[in-house]
Enzyme design. Sequence first.
Site, PDB file in Angstrom:
ATOM      1  N   ASP A  28     -11.579 -17.290  10.974  1.00  0.00           N
ATOM      2  CA  ASP A  28     -10.944 -17.682  12.244  1.00  0.00           C
ATOM      3  C   ASP A  28      -9.616 -16.957  12.435  1.00  0.00           C
ATOM      4  O   ASP A  28      -8.935 -16.624  11.458  1.00  0.00           O
ATOM      5  CB  ASP A  28     -10.752 -19.212  12.251  1.00  0.00           C
ATOM      6  CG  ASP A  28     -10.546 -19.764  13.654  1.00  0.00           C
ATOM      7  OD1 ASP A  28     -10.760 -19.017  14.632  1.00  0.00           O
ATOM      8  OD2 ASP A  28     -10.170 -20.944  13.762  1.00  0.00           O
TER       9      ASP A  28
ATOM     10  N   ASN B 123     -19.719 -21.190  20.548  1.00  0.00           N
ATOM     11  CA  ASN B 123     -18.990 -19.987  20.975  1.00  0.00           C
ATOM     12  C   ASN B 123     -19.552 -19.348  22.256  1.00  0.00           C
ATOM     13  O   ASN B 123     -18.904 -18.503  22.866  1.00  0.00           O
ATOM     14  CB  ASN B 123     -18.939 -18.938  19.848  1.00  0.00           C
ATOM     15  CG  ASN B 123     -17.979 -19.300  18.729  1.00  0.00           C
ATOM     16  OD1 ASN B 123     -18.208 -18.989  17.565  1.00  0.00           O
ATOM     17  ND2 ASN B 123     -16.875 -19.971  19.060  1.00  0.00           N
TER      18      ASN B 123
HETATM   19  C1  IPE Z   1     -15.313 -21.530  14.356  1.00  0.00           C
HETATM   20  O1  IPE Z   1     -14.191 -21.016  14.966  1.00  0.00           O
HETATM   21  C2  IPE Z   1     -16.481 -20.604  14.551  1.00  0.00           C
HETATM   22  C3  IPE Z   1     -16.404 -19.325  13.866  1.00  0.00           C
HETATM   23  C4  IPE Z   1     -15.448 -18.927  13.062  1.00  0.00           C
HETATM   24  C5  IPE Z   1     -17.517 -18.441  14.103  1.00  0.00           C
HETATM   25  P1  IPE Z   1     -13.777 -21.446  16.443  1.00  0.00           P
HETATM   26  O2  IPE Z   1     -12.547 -20.667  16.764  1.00  0.00           O
HETATM   27  O3  IPE Z   1     -14.925 -21.300  17.366  1.00  0.00           O
HETATM   28  O4  IPE Z   1     -13.458 -22.991  16.272  1.00  0.00           O
HETATM   29  P2  IPE Z   1     -12.591 -23.977  17.160  1.00  0.00           P
HETATM   30  O5  IPE Z   1     -13.054 -23.851  18.565  1.00  0.00           O
HETATM   31  O6  IPE Z   1     -11.163 -23.521  17.028  1.00  0.00           O
HETATM   32  O7  IPE Z   1     -12.811 -25.317  16.559  1.00  0.00           O
HETATM   33  C1  IPE Z   2     -12.938 -16.200  14.963  1.00  0.00           C
HETATM   34  O1  IPE Z   2     -11.824 -15.836  15.679  1.00  0.00           O
HETATM   35  C2  IPE Z   2     -14.168 -15.457  15.390  1.00  0.00           C
HETATM   36  C3  IPE Z   2     -15.111 -16.243  16.183  1.00  0.00           C
HETATM   37  C4  IPE Z   2     -15.019 -17.513  16.443  1.00  0.00           C
HETATM   38  C5  IPE Z   2     -16.249 -15.553  16.727  1.00  0.00           C
HETATM   39  P1  IPE Z   2     -11.462 -16.505  17.057  1.00  0.00           P
HETATM   40  O2  IPE Z   2     -12.046 -15.692  18.153  1.00  0.00           O
HETATM   41  O3  IPE Z   2     -11.844 -17.930  17.096  1.00  0.00           O
HETATM   42  O4  IPE Z   2      -9.889 -16.357  17.071  1.00  0.00           O
HETATM   43  P2  IPE Z   2      -8.833 -17.411  17.594  1.00  0.00           P
HETATM   44  O5  IPE Z   2      -9.128 -18.709  16.938  1.00  0.00           O
HETATM   45  O6  IPE Z   2      -9.001 -17.486  19.087  1.00  0.00           O
HETATM   46  O7  IPE Z   2      -7.503 -16.831  17.194  1.00  0.00           O
HETATM   47 MG    MG Z   3     -10.906 -19.628  16.593  1.00  0.00          MG
END
Ligand code: IPE
Ligand code: IPE
Ligand code: MG
Length: 252
Positions: free
Chosen positions: A31, A79
């Site tokens: 993340d 997502n």
């Molecule tokens: C969790 O991260 C999913 C992945 C890392 C693929 P998110 O960024 O989607 O989670 P939330 O929305 O902050 O809980």
């Molecule tokens: C994790 O990074 C990757 C996926 C969830 C696909 P994020 O895209 O959630 O990055 P933040 O949380 O917005 O910084």
């Molecule tokens: Mg995230």
Amino acid sequence: MLDKLFFRKKSHEQKWDINDNIPSHVAIIMDGNGRWAKKRAMPRIAGHHEGMKTVKKIVKEANQIGIKVLTLYAFSTENWKRPREEVDFLMKLPGEFLSTFLPDLIKENVQVRIMGKKELLPIHTIKAVDQAIHKTSENTGMILNFALNYGSRDEITEAVRAIASEIKSGTIDPSQINESTIERYLMTSELRDPDLLIRTSGEIRLSNFMLWQLAYSEFWFTDVLWPDFSEDHLRQAVSEYAQRGRRYGGLK
Ligand code: IPE
Ligand code: IPE
Ligand code: MG
């Protein structure tokens, strides 16, 4: 005593002095890609691209440490709520990742797998992962398990549905259902539960990841954003894991 508990890297080669207590299965919620990009005034997709480079580094390091299964949360069932442009980019990443990295994975004896609702992925994504799964299926080293369009509630729902239809057809008697029955119907039926869960970027939640399987896993959280996550961070998590006492409800 402390020396015994810490993994020490030999200066000239990538080996651990002490092999005990290495987590067999490490799961990572990768993340913070978007925030990494935002901090640099770059588009979110630039963060995802950088995050892909981290995946390559961490896969190699995990393999060298001796981790047997590495599960990486790459795309959740939630997502899809993101802007179309970002989702499209994320769906192209497995293809790009594998087009450059598959030869390394083959060479390093890594076996690629995926878990998630595969049929809802775009065709080009399915093709890329299928090719990687096929070309690495004979490999006997570390399993690299991508959670792609994965959601734990969806996984459990599907398991319940499958078990219900077995009951309906008479192949399972409700009185026979136990924890192993449920495990057999989860997407991880061939894997042991994660020993260690890592989440980057400072978020302290599971975000619908492996709710059943993480029941007794050790958790390790860091504020480091995924594109900045290094081999040293992985080693730190593994070392701290090695010092934890897992009791599973019993006594030490
Ligand atoms: C969790 O991260 C999913 C992945 C890392 C693929 P998110 O960024 O989607 O989670 P939330 O929305 O902050 O809980
Ligand atoms: C994790 O990074 C990757 C996926 C969830 C696909 P994020 O895209 O959630 O990055 P933040 O949380 O917005 O910084
Ligand atoms: Mg995230």
